[in-house]
Design a protein around this motif. Structure first.
Motif, PDB file in Angstrom:
ATOM      1  N   ILE A   2      79.779  58.803  41.785  1.00  0.00           N
ATOM      2  CA  ILE A   2      80.526  57.906  40.896  1.00  0.00           C
ATOM      3  C   ILE A   2      80.010  58.034  39.475  1.00  0.00           C
ATOM      4  O   ILE A   2      80.785  58.143  38.521  1.00  0.00           O
ATOM      5  CB  ILE A   2      80.401  56.457  41.403  1.00  0.00           C
ATOM      6  CG1 ILE A   2      81.012  56.428  42.790  1.00  0.00           C
ATOM      7  CG2 ILE A   2      81.031  55.465  40.421  1.00  0.00           C
ATOM      8  CD1 ILE A   2      81.698  55.219  43.190  1.00  0.00           C
ATOM      9  N   ASP A   3      78.687  58.066  39.330  1.00  0.00           N
ATOM     10  CA  ASP A   3      78.117  58.145  37.986  1.00  0.00           C
ATOM     11  C   ASP A   3      78.487  59.469  37.314  1.00  0.00           C
ATOM     12  O   ASP A   3      78.799  59.498  36.122  1.00  0.00           O
ATOM     13  CB  ASP A   3      76.598  57.942  38.042  1.00  0.00           C
ATOM     14  CG  ASP A   3      76.263  56.514  38.512  1.00  0.00           C
ATOM     15  OD1 ASP A   3      77.193  55.684  38.542  1.00  0.00           O
ATOM     16  OD2 ASP A   3      75.092  56.251  38.854  1.00  0.00           O
ATOM     17  N   LEU A   4      78.471  60.552  38.083  1.00  0.00           N
ATOM     18  CA  LEU A   4      78.870  61.860  37.511  1.00  0.00           C
ATOM     19  C   LEU A   4      80.348  61.850  37.121  1.00  0.00           C
ATOM     20  O   LEU A   4      80.720  62.338  36.052  1.00  0.00           O
ATOM     21  CB  LEU A   4      78.617  62.984  38.521  1.00  0.00           C
ATOM     22  CG  LEU A   4      77.174  63.490  38.607  1.00  0.00           C
ATOM     23  CD1 LEU A   4      76.987  64.362  39.847  1.00  0.00           C
ATOM     24  CD2 LEU A   4      76.787  64.278  37.353  1.00  0.00           C
ATOM     25  N   ALA A   5      81.180  61.273  37.986  1.00  0.00           N
ATOM     26  CA  ALA A   5      82.621  61.218  37.702  1.00  0.00           C
ATOM     27  C   ALA A   5      82.874  60.403  36.439  1.00  0.00           C
ATOM     28  O   ALA A   5      83.662  60.791  35.577  1.00  0.00           O
ATOM     29  CB  ALA A   5      83.376  60.625  38.890  1.00  0.00           C
ATOM     30  N   ALA A  56      82.244  51.272  40.081  1.00  0.00           N
ATOM     31  CA  ALA A  56      83.079  51.994  39.120  1.00  0.00           C
ATOM     32  C   ALA A  56      83.814  51.038  38.185  1.00  0.00           C
ATOM     33  O   ALA A  56      83.950  51.292  36.993  1.00  0.00           O
ATOM     34  CB  ALA A  56      84.062  52.893  39.861  1.00  0.00           C
ATOM     35  N   ARG A  57      84.273  49.904  38.738  1.00  0.00           N
ATOM     36  CA  ARG A  57      85.039  48.943  37.936  1.00  0.00           C
ATOM     37  C   ARG A  57      84.222  48.314  36.808  1.00  0.00           C
ATOM     38  O   ARG A  57      84.771  47.793  35.847  1.00  0.00           O
ATOM     39  CB  ARG A  57      85.606  47.831  38.830  1.00  0.00           C
ATOM     40  CG  ARG A  57      87.014  48.067  39.333  1.00  0.00           C
ATOM     41  CD  ARG A  57      88.007  48.344  38.241  1.00  0.00           C
ATOM     42  NE  ARG A  57      88.280  47.210  37.366  1.00  0.00           N
ATOM     43  CZ  ARG A  57      89.221  46.314  37.584  1.00  0.00           C
ATOM     44  NH1 ARG A  57      89.998  46.395  38.631  1.00  0.00           N
ATOM     45  NH2 ARG A  57      89.408  45.310  36.755  1.00  0.00           N
ATOM     46  N   ARG A  58      82.893  48.347  36.953  1.00  0.00           N
ATOM     47  CA  ARG A  58      82.069  47.805  35.854  1.00  0.00           C
ATOM     48  C   ARG A  58      82.235  48.648  34.590  1.00  0.00           C
ATOM     49  O   ARG A  58      81.982  48.193  33.491  1.00  0.00           O
ATOM     50  CB  ARG A  58      80.592  47.782  36.276  1.00  0.00           C
ATOM     51  CG  ARG A  58      80.268  46.642  37.229  1.00  0.00           C
ATOM     52  CD  ARG A  58      78.813  46.223  37.152  1.00  0.00           C
ATOM     53  NE  ARG A  58      77.911  47.246  37.674  1.00  0.00           N
ATOM     54  CZ  ARG A  58      77.518  47.305  38.943  1.00  0.00           C
ATOM     55  NH1 ARG A  58      77.963  46.419  39.811  1.00  0.00           N
ATOM     56  NH2 ARG A  58      76.699  48.245  39.343  1.00  0.00           N
ATOM     57  N   GLY A 115      90.062  57.888  34.264  1.00  0.00           N
ATOM     58  CA  GLY A 115      90.138  57.186  35.529  1.00  0.00           C
ATOM     59  C   GLY A 115      89.296  57.903  36.562  1.00  0.00           C
ATOM     60  O   GLY A 115      88.880  59.040  36.337  1.00  0.00           O
ATOM     61  N   ILE A 116      88.991  57.233  37.676  1.00  0.00           N
ATOM     62  CA  ILE A 116      88.339  57.970  38.749  1.00  0.00           C
ATOM     63  C   ILE A 116      89.028  57.705  40.084  1.00  0.00           C
ATOM     64  O   ILE A 116      89.707  56.691  40.278  1.00  0.00           O
ATOM     65  CB  ILE A 116      86.797  57.812  38.809  1.00  0.00           C
ATOM     66  CG1 ILE A 116      86.370  56.580  39.555  1.00  0.00           C
ATOM     67  CG2 ILE A 116      86.148  57.875  37.456  1.00  0.00           C
ATOM     68  CD1 ILE A 116      84.856  56.635  39.798  1.00  0.00           C
ATOM     69  N   HIS A 117      88.873  58.675  40.935  1.00  0.00           N
ATOM     70  CA  HIS A 117      89.574  58.682  42.218  1.00  0.00           C
ATOM     71  C   HIS A 117      88.520  58.731  43.330  1.00  0.00           C
ATOM     72  O   HIS A 117      87.886  59.760  43.524  1.00  0.00           O
ATOM     73  CB  HIS A 117      90.493  59.920  42.243  1.00  0.00           C
ATOM     74  CG  HIS A 117      91.218  60.116  43.547  1.00  0.00           C
ATOM     75  ND1 HIS A 117      91.903  61.271  43.842  1.00  0.00           N
ATOM     76  CD2 HIS A 117      91.362  59.315  44.635  1.00  0.00           C
ATOM     77  CE1 HIS A 117      92.439  61.169  45.049  1.00  0.00           C
ATOM     78  NE2 HIS A 117      92.133  60.002  45.551  1.00  0.00           N
ATOM     79  N   ILE A 118      88.333  57.593  43.975  1.00  0.00           N
ATOM     80  CA  ILE A 118      87.297  57.479  45.008  1.00  0.00           C
ATOM     81  C   ILE A 118      87.938  57.631  46.388  1.00  0.00           C
ATOM     82  O   ILE A 118      88.994  57.066  46.636  1.00  0.00           O
ATOM     83  CB  ILE A 118      86.614  56.101  44.909  1.00  0.00           C
ATOM     84  CG1 ILE A 118      85.970  55.940  43.525  1.00  0.00           C
ATOM     85  CG2 ILE A 118      85.602  55.898  46.024  1.00  0.00           C
ATOM     86  CD1 ILE A 118      85.485  54.522  43.234  1.00  0.00           C
TER      87      ILE A 118
END
Ligand code: MN
Length: 522
Positions: free
Chosen positions: A90-93, A138-140, A104-107
């Motif tokens: 998540i941190d890398l994304a 991620a939402r933070r 945006g990110i896609h988990i």
């Protein structure tokens, strides 16, 4: 940050999410370097896709870098990185999409029993906890989060309802229900969407998304079934490339929506006139020609061979044509430029064809164009595209073709004499072969001192006539790495040699690049 109205679009608007650079790029031989990914991303922006999935940042430093560069290169579309639920991913994304105007990110995490038991070795409770933790983290930092239940189509619906409800509660904006294995049929895939939309608490606050694979040839049909049951995003790729049999093809699903808007009652924002250029650009970059009978973009998609059909089309084109070739930007193949065309006209035509002049060495391309005009009477749009792509392929090179002479004969044995520059040193090799191309390839490999396997070799004449440019694609593999190479030249033997040299350079670049640690996804 997006306004709520952008997060929940109009009820009849279907977002087009392109994953050519992530799922597509995972297909054998479709690996692209950063410059190639940028060229595809710019074309996707011209196509007006809503979302670009640029890659999987945690897969390797090279993937991270590509996502970051794509994020900085486009302005309009949302740019996403794929991510597993683990914190490092998540941190890398998050860092990779930072330069994006609209990040945006896609988990994703798998939800089917078979994946939980054998792949993840997690219980349902573990999965739920991982989903909530990942989305909350991620939402933070970011508002736009898509969540995918990998293998949704083979997951138990009661568990899917629970996972999706938790994802929505944690703040996901989009919930994707992929048919990861291409196992679903339209009726059941559609039914899954109505079930989830009816049962998941907060379902009305998110966009539901379809992601299909074509293992049973149902990817487009399944995507349409999902839309009929309330999905308002489809995930697809140019030319339908992707894992195994591929993903939903962008051009097919978009043209189905447009052509049958009477029935589907939805719209999308794609500029269909850029479809053909996008298809050809990708085919040239990855060296996988578009099959002639491919819907929408294949060479035969608008060809009428049968007499009764031809007669009908001549009398009234709608007798047999449901789409107009110009609507998808098929070049009319008319003579556009010649010997006397100036640099200005040349650059103008390239821009019209969707080529960004800043992305290429215009002087060199113009010189190549003038040289081509001397060899060939008529220069067509497709010739220009081939020429510019040949120019774009010149990358940091370990190998360069200096000279090649080949002799072919019905009586004696064909032979070739090739001079190859290998890391600055010229090496000349002369050998015989089964044919001129075979002799040429033997000479190049001997000069380069490598012995990869030639998996595929195809020649295509770009336009009609014996003076046409020949375009050669080859696929070579060595130690588990497969790369493609392309070459275009008015002499097919030289085009063949250029294609192999191009492939060897890519193989060299791949060897130097850090290996992808992980790959996969919904
Ligand atoms: Mn997929």
């Amino acid at each position: 940050m997006q306004q709520p109205s952008e997060i929940l679009p109009a009820a009849n608007y279907v977002r087009i999410f392109d994953t050519t650079l992530r799922d597509g790029e995972q297909s054998p031989g479709a690996t692209m370097n950063v410059e190639e990914k940028l060229a595809v991303a710019r074309q996707l922006e011209r196509l007006k896709v809503d979302v670009i999935e640029a890659g999987f940042a945690a897969a390797s430093p090279g993937d991270f870098d590509s996502v970051r560069k794509v994020a900085g290169a486009v302005a309009e579309p949302l740019v996403l990185s794929l991510s597993r639920t683990r914190e490092e991913d998540i941190d890398l994304a998050l860092r990779a999409v930072e330069p994006a105007a609209r990040p945006g990110i896609h988990i994703f995490i798998a939800t089917s029993e078979i994946h939980l038991k054998y792949k993840l070795q997690m219980t349902r409770e573990d999965v739920l906890e991982a989903v909530v933790r990942a989305i909350t983290r991620a939402r933070r930092h970011l508002d736009y989060i898509e969540f995918s239940c990998e293998d949704a189509s083979r997951s138990a619906w009661d568990f899917l309802v629970t996972v999706c409800a938790e994802a929505v509660r944690a703040g996901a904006r989009v919930v994707n229900l992929p048919d990861t294995t291409g196992h679903a049929l339209p009726e059941e895939y559609g039914r899954m969407f109505s079930h989830m939309r009816a049962r998941v608490e907060g379902a009305e606050r998110v966009v539901w998304s379809a992601h299909c694979h074509n293992d049973l040839g149902c990817a487009v049909a399944n995507s349409l079934a999902a839309i009929a049951n309330g999905a308002r995003q489809v995930e697809c790729t140019i030319n339908g490339i992707g894992e195994r049999a591929g993903n939903t093809s962008l051009e097919e699903v978009v043209m189905a929506l447009k052509t049958r808007a009477d029935l589907t009652r939805v719209e999308c924002g794609i500029n269909t006139r850029q479809i053909y250029s996008a298809s050809r650009l990708l085919a040239q970059i990855i060296g996988q020609p578009v099959p002639a009978n491919k819907p929408v973009v294949g060479d035969n998609a608008f060809a009428h061979e049968a007499g009764i059909h031809q007669d009908g089309v001549l009398k009234h084109r709608l007798t047999y044509e449901i789409m107009k070739p110009e609507d998808i930007g098929v070049p009319s193949n008319r003579l556009v430029l010649g010997k006397h065309s100036g640099r200005h006209a040349f650059v103008n035509r390239l821009t019209e064809l969707g080529i960004d002049p800043q992305a290429i060495d215009v002087e060199r391309a113009f010189a190549d164009f003038k040289a081509l005009c001397d060899k060939k009477k008529a220069v067509y749009d497709d010739d220009l595209l081939a020429l510019v792509n040949e120019e774009a392929r010149r990358m940091p090179e370990s190998y360069a073709l200096v000279e090649a002479t080949a002799t072919s004969s019905m009586l004696g044995q064909p032979s070739a004499r090739v001079t190859l520059r290998v890391d600055g040193e010229d090496r000349t090799v002369e050998v015989a072969g089964e044919g001129v191309v075979d002799a040429c390839y033997r000479a190049i490999l001997q000069a380069a001192g490598v012995a990869p396997t030639l998996e595929r070799y195809t020649v295509k004449s770009i336009t009609g006539g014996t003076d046409a440019l020949g375009e050669v694609s080859c696929l070579v593999s060595e130690r588990g790495m497969t790369v493609s190479g392309q070459g275009a030249h008015s002499d097919v033997v030289i085009a063949s040699a250029l294609a192999l040299v191009n492939a060897l350079n890519r193989l060299k670049l791949r060897e130097r690049a850090p290996a992808r640690r992980i790959a996969g996804g919904p």
